[in-house]
Design a protein around this motif. Structure first.
Motif, PDB file in Angstrom:
ATOM      1  N   VAL A 172       0.720  -1.379  -0.041  1.00 42.40           N
ATOM      2  CA  VAL A 172       0.379   0.202   0.061  1.00 42.40           C
ATOM      3  C   VAL A 172       1.143   0.966   0.193  1.00 42.40           C
ATOM      4  O   VAL A 172       2.056   1.289   1.019  1.00 42.40           O
TER       5      VAL A 172
ATOM      6  N   VAL B 236      -3.526   0.447  -3.337  1.00 38.95           N
ATOM      7  CA  VAL B 236      -2.735  -0.699  -3.260  1.00 38.95           C
ATOM      8  C   VAL B 236      -2.613  -1.083  -4.939  1.00 38.95           C
ATOM      9  O   VAL B 236      -3.339  -0.944  -6.227  1.00 38.95           O
TER      10      VAL B 236
ATOM     11  N   PRO C 190      -4.445   4.646   2.313  1.00 38.77           N
ATOM     12  CA  PRO C 190      -4.758   2.615   2.598  1.00 38.77           C
ATOM     13  C   PRO C 190      -3.318   2.131   3.999  1.00 38.77           C
ATOM     14  O   PRO C 190      -2.022   3.135   3.960  1.00 38.77           O
TER      15      PRO C 190
ATOM     16  N   TRP D 233      -7.851  -3.981   2.735  1.00 35.27           N
ATOM     17  CA  TRP D 233      -7.396  -3.180   2.891  1.00 35.27           C
ATOM     18  C   TRP D 233      -7.736  -2.287   4.024  1.00 35.27           C
ATOM     19  O   TRP D 233      -9.569  -2.220   3.760  1.00 35.27           O
TER      20      TRP D 233
END
Length: 297
Positions: free
Chosen positions: A1, A15, A41, A55
């Motif tokens: 991430v 991501v 993230p 995530w």
């Protein structure tokens, strides 16, 4: 991430996936974005059975899933409070909600992989800044940062939340945690220690001490590996370290790293994330990196 910009309005996180060996060119052409436009993230996990990717995004307090055959992320949970760590087993996704700073509203939450309650359920609530979670068999193990430098803890319970117990108290801002078949290992960032205990919390020992801000730890059959974020506030002197299972033969695998915060292993290599330059220059430097190095033994 990739967290993206640090501004509150920044929704440029990514991501992504890439080969374990990295890209053959400096431009990173082998990196494939799975999801863009993400709001900071902070953690990622993969369902090994389905290939689904999960995530957490701390900027909008949400947890997401990208189905292995899908192109559009789906919200697993919204209206969370600073979700920052994930774990997964055969049936469920677990995540840590750190909660508001200085409060006791942190949680460990769970949602079944095949659906379940929207937003998941609180397995354990009322925690003081929980940080990281690992699931082993029918139990989870959790680091709790605490409100001060001496009120951190390591705790455990059945994956349903039953039998919750504190295994180690008075810890110094514990962060990353991992488990082997017989031991727990965790990193105390404020007092610079790597500690070990039996899975029931007994036989606690300090394996390594005097380190600058250890942030995460991993273990295999031969040794312990950890990352050191370095000296605040610039964090330009971070390191990746290794030792044998008794904390001896300490070896620096990489030095002068920029704020390494996460470490992972495969059969032959150690991987870590460098967050990059921190402080007032963080928004302009864009020098974070994904790194690896061969294991020393």
């Amino acid at each position: 991430v990739d967290q993206g910009s640090l501004q509150n309005s920044g929704k440029d996180g990514v991501v992504a996936t890439m080969p374990a060996a990295g890209c053959s060119d400096d431009a990173g052409a082998c990196v494939v974005a799975l999801a863009t436009g993400q709001h900071s993230p902070a953690a990622v996990e993969i369902d090994s059975l389905t290939g689904d990717v999960f995530w957490a995004t701390v900027g909008d307090d949400s947890v997401w899933r990208l189905p292995s055959q899908g192109k559009t992320p789906e919200a697993v949970a919204t209206a969370q409070i600073f979700p920052r760590s994930l774990a997964i087993d055969d049936t469920s996704l677990f995540w840590v909600n750190a909660g508001a700073a200085g409060s006791s509203d942190g949680e460990l939450r769970r949602r079944y992989l095949d659906g379940g309650t929207a937003g998941g359920i609180a397995v354990v609530a009322g925690l003081e800044s929980p940080v990281d979670v690992v699931v082993l068999g029918t139990k989870f193990y959790l680091t709790i940062g605490g409100i001060s430098d001496t009120t951190g803890a390591v705790s455990s319970a059945d994956i349903t939340g039953a039998g919750y117990a504190v295994l180690a108290k008075d810890q110094s801002r514990p962060r990353g945690i991992t488990a082997s078949a017989v031991h727990l290992y965790w990193a105390n960032s404020s007092d610079g220690t790597i500690r070990r205990a039996q899975l029931d919390g007994s036989e606690q020992v300090t394996l390594v001490s005097g380190r600058p801000t250890p942030s995460d730890v991993a273990v295999d059959a031969k040794g312990i590996y950890w990352v050191e974020a370095g000296t605040p506030s610039q964090f330009t002197d971070g390191a990746v370290m290794a030792a044998d299972l008794e904390g001896k033969k300490i070896t620096a695998l990489a030095q002068a790293q920029r704020d390494p915060r996460k470490v992972a292993l495969d059969a032959t290599h150690v991987y870590w994330l460098n967050r990059g330059t921190q402080g007032v220059q963080a928004c302009t430097q864009h020098d974070g990196s994904v790194m690896r190095i061969a294991k020393p033994w």
